[in-house]
Design a protein around this motif. Structure first.
Motif, PDB file in Angstrom:
ATOM      1  N   ASN A 196       0.709  -1.262  -0.037  1.00 36.96           N
ATOM      2  CA  ASN A 196      -0.079   0.196   0.111  1.00 36.96           C
ATOM      3  C   ASN A 196       1.024   1.300   0.016  1.00 36.96           C
ATOM      4  OD1 ASN A 196      -2.236  -1.727   0.048  1.00 36.96           O
ATOM      5  ND2 ASN A 196      -2.845  -1.265   2.284  1.00 36.96           N
ATOM      6  N   SER A 197       1.960   1.120   0.753  1.00 40.65           N
ATOM      7  CA  SER A 197       2.749   2.363   0.935  1.00 40.65           C
ATOM      8  C   SER A 197       3.201   3.005  -0.418  1.00 40.65           C
ATOM      9  CB  SER A 197       3.954   2.542   1.733  1.00 40.65           C
ATOM     10  OG  SER A 197       3.390   1.909   3.040  1.00 40.65           O
ATOM     11  N   GLY A 242      -4.361   1.245   6.726  1.00 40.62           N
ATOM     12  CA  GLY A 242      -4.576   0.122   7.873  1.00 40.62           C
ATOM     13  C   GLY A 242      -4.857   0.507   9.294  1.00 40.62           C
ATOM     14  N   GLY A 243      -5.607  -0.201   9.971  1.00 41.84           N
ATOM     15  CA  GLY A 243      -5.960   0.184  11.234  1.00 41.84           C
ATOM     16  C   GLY A 243      -7.022   0.900  11.782  1.00 41.84           C
ATOM     17  N   VAL A 244      -7.811   1.177  10.544  1.00 46.03           N
ATOM     18  CA  VAL A 244      -8.986   1.856  10.669  1.00 46.03           C
ATOM     19  C   VAL A 244     -10.235   1.290  11.066  1.00 46.03           C
ATOM     20  CG1 VAL A 244      -8.079   4.026   9.688  1.00 46.03           C
ATOM     21  CG2 VAL A 244      -9.258   2.553   8.223  1.00 46.03           C
ATOM     22  N   PRO A 290      -8.485   1.817   4.328  1.00 44.84           N
ATOM     23  CA  PRO A 290      -8.628   0.670   4.674  1.00 44.84           C
ATOM     24  C   PRO A 290      -7.437  -0.114   4.314  1.00 44.84           C
ATOM     25  CG  PRO A 290     -10.648   1.387   3.609  1.00 44.84           C
ATOM     26  CD  PRO A 290      -9.594   2.432   3.430  1.00 44.84           C
ATOM     27  N   GLY A 291      -6.903  -0.920   4.945  1.00 44.65           N
ATOM     28  CA  GLY A 291      -5.788  -1.712   4.605  1.00 44.65           C
ATOM     29  C   GLY A 291      -5.850  -2.609   3.336  1.00 44.65           C
ATOM     30  N   SER A 296      -7.846   0.436  -0.596  1.00 40.25           N
ATOM     31  CA  SER A 296      -6.941   1.846  -0.560  1.00 40.25           C
ATOM     32  C   SER A 296      -6.583   2.392  -1.774  1.00 40.25           C
ATOM     33  CB  SER A 296      -5.432   1.392   0.079  1.00 40.25           C
ATOM     34  OG  SER A 296      -4.834   0.562  -0.653  1.00 40.25           O
ATOM     35  N   PHE A 297      -6.418   1.422  -2.918  1.00 34.56           N
ATOM     36  CA  PHE A 297      -6.221   2.106  -4.363  1.00 34.56           C
ATOM     37  C   PHE A 297      -7.460   2.658  -4.781  1.00 34.56           C
ATOM     38  CE2 PHE A 297      -6.824   1.527  -8.898  1.00 34.56           C
ATOM     39  CZ  PHE A 297      -5.625   1.889  -9.223  1.00 34.56           C
TER      40      PHE A 297
END
Ligand code: AMP
Ligand code: MG
Length: 391
Positions: A196-197, A242-244, A290-291, A296-297
């Motif tokens: 993702n990054s 992530g983490g949300v 979202p992870g 995410s895209f």
């Protein structure tokens, strides 16, 4: 949980006008103009030959023509062309007084020293007339337009060597997750590589925004708080992946609350991207993506991209195509707004791609667009018009 359309409005209306700066033409690509641009000259500035050839009077083109001058580009013709005379002229050179026609070199036969004849039936004058493209003083580019290679050509030709543009936002990218390793590592059991990054940084780069990557943060409150406090202080926009969502280790919303971030969106009635978070603290913005890679895209494309464009000062941020669908489409489950990867056929129709859900980033490798299927629609008949966001 709010409707995606409502979240979109909230997000976009938070984007305040940015500061401006002057940039050189070599640094102008992808920036957004902060001023209207007017031409200081006529374009072309003079009647210009469009061809290498022979400038003469139209009424003489069937006659033998005497060559009386030679006119390279960048010179001022010294002779007026009279009856049955011509001047050898180069592409881009000034058409001499008296001439109203340029015969292409390829259509000319030399019949004696300094005497030529046109051997072809021809009617096109091959002259670019003064001011036919742009008149001095006219508006050539508008405030709010993204500067493209062709607008750079316009800026250069109207003498705008240092356009005023909106400053690009500074962007930080963070990934969270105890399961993540970097791409150069071999994931151990239960681990996955962080994609993702790099994907989010690349999506920002497509807008001309160079994002700083702040690394992977583990799912512990202390580390998250440290990196988020720094990012919110230093960057205009933080994008954390992530983490949300609602897992026991999804600490991002809690930490943002502790850091006094005003969370305006957390949870949207849309797939993929249901758990997306958006918040603001004193003109610093944060997106919790979202992870899942597809989530995410897609959420970057449909929400973060228009937000960044709004922050960059771009006007007209919506960019949807309305095209017929290639085949019947039946929604498999759910009744919410969904985004689906599609290709565009050479006939101009929309073909949905095979897609297994929000971990299936490979489905987007060949995608040329993201199709929107509204909440209330579960079946679309072949040929019906659908909305597609081009990628
Ligand atoms: P989360 O949103 O943190 O619950 O993560 C949802 C899913 O996305 C999990 O399967 C994660 O392993 C995956 N994921 C989270 N972060 C990343 C990342 N940076 N790159 C690739 N996959 C990720
Ligand atoms: Mg996670």
């Amino acid at each position: 949980m709010i409707a995606f359309e409502k979240a979109f409005k909230l997000v976009i209306s938070s984007a305040k006008p940015a500061l401006t700066e002057q940039v050189t033409l070599l640094n102008a690509l992808n920036k957004v103009l902060a001023e209207d641009i007017f031409s200081d000259i006529d374009m072309p500035p003079f009647n210009k030959s469009a061809m290498d050839g022979y400038a003469c009077r139209r009424e003489d083109i069937k006659n033998d023509l005497e060559i009386v001058d030679e006119i390279p580009a960048g010179t001022i013709p010294s002779k007026t062309i009279g009856r049955n005379q011509c001047a050898r002229i180069m592409t881009g050179a000034m058409v001499p007084e008296g001439a109203d026609f340029v015969i292409m070199k390829e259509h000319i036969e030399e019949i004696a020293q300094n005497l030529v004849h046109c051997n072809r039936e021809t009617s096109k004058a091959n002259i670019c007339y003064a001011a036919e493209d742009v008149k001095a003083g006219s508006l050539v580019l508008k405030k709010g337009e993204v500067i493209s290679p062709s607008s750079i050509a316009i800026l250069a030709s109207v003498g705008c060597s240092h356009p005023l543009v909106f400053k690009m936002p500074s962007v930080a990218i963070i990934s969270t997750g105890n399961e993540l390793v970097e791409p150069n590592e071999i994931p151990g059991i239960s681990k996955i590589r962080n994609s993702n990054s790099y994907q989010l940084a690349a999506q920002a780069q497509q807008l001309g925004v160079m994002a700083d990557y702040l690394g992977i943060v583990r799912d512990d409150e202390e580390s998250l708080k440290n990196v988020l406090a720094l990012a919110l202080e230093k960057y205009d926009v933080t994008i954390i992946s992530g983490g949300v969502s609602v897992g026991d280790f999804d600490f991002v919303p809690k930490i943002l609350n502790q850091l006094n971030v005003n969370i305006q969106v957390h949870g949207m009635d849309v797939r993929p991207g249901k758990h997306l978070l958006f918040g603001e603290r004193a003109n610093h913005f944060i997106f919790g993506m979202p992870g899942n890679p597809v989530s995410s895209f897609v959420q970057f494309e449909v929400l973060v991209r228009p937000f960044l464009y709004a922050l960059m000062g771009k006007t007209g941020i919506e960019n949807l195509l309305h095209l017929p669908i290639e085949e019947d489409y039946l929604r498999k489950k759910g009744d919410q707004l969904i985004f689906v990867p599609v290709t565009l056929t050479s006939q101009g129709t929309v073909l949905p791609l095979e897609y297994h859900g929000s971990a299936h980033i490979h489905a987007y490798i060949n995608a040329q667009g993201i199709m929107e299927i509204p909440k209330s629609i579960s079946f679309i008949k072949k040929g019906e018009i659908v909305s597609v966001r081009p990628l």
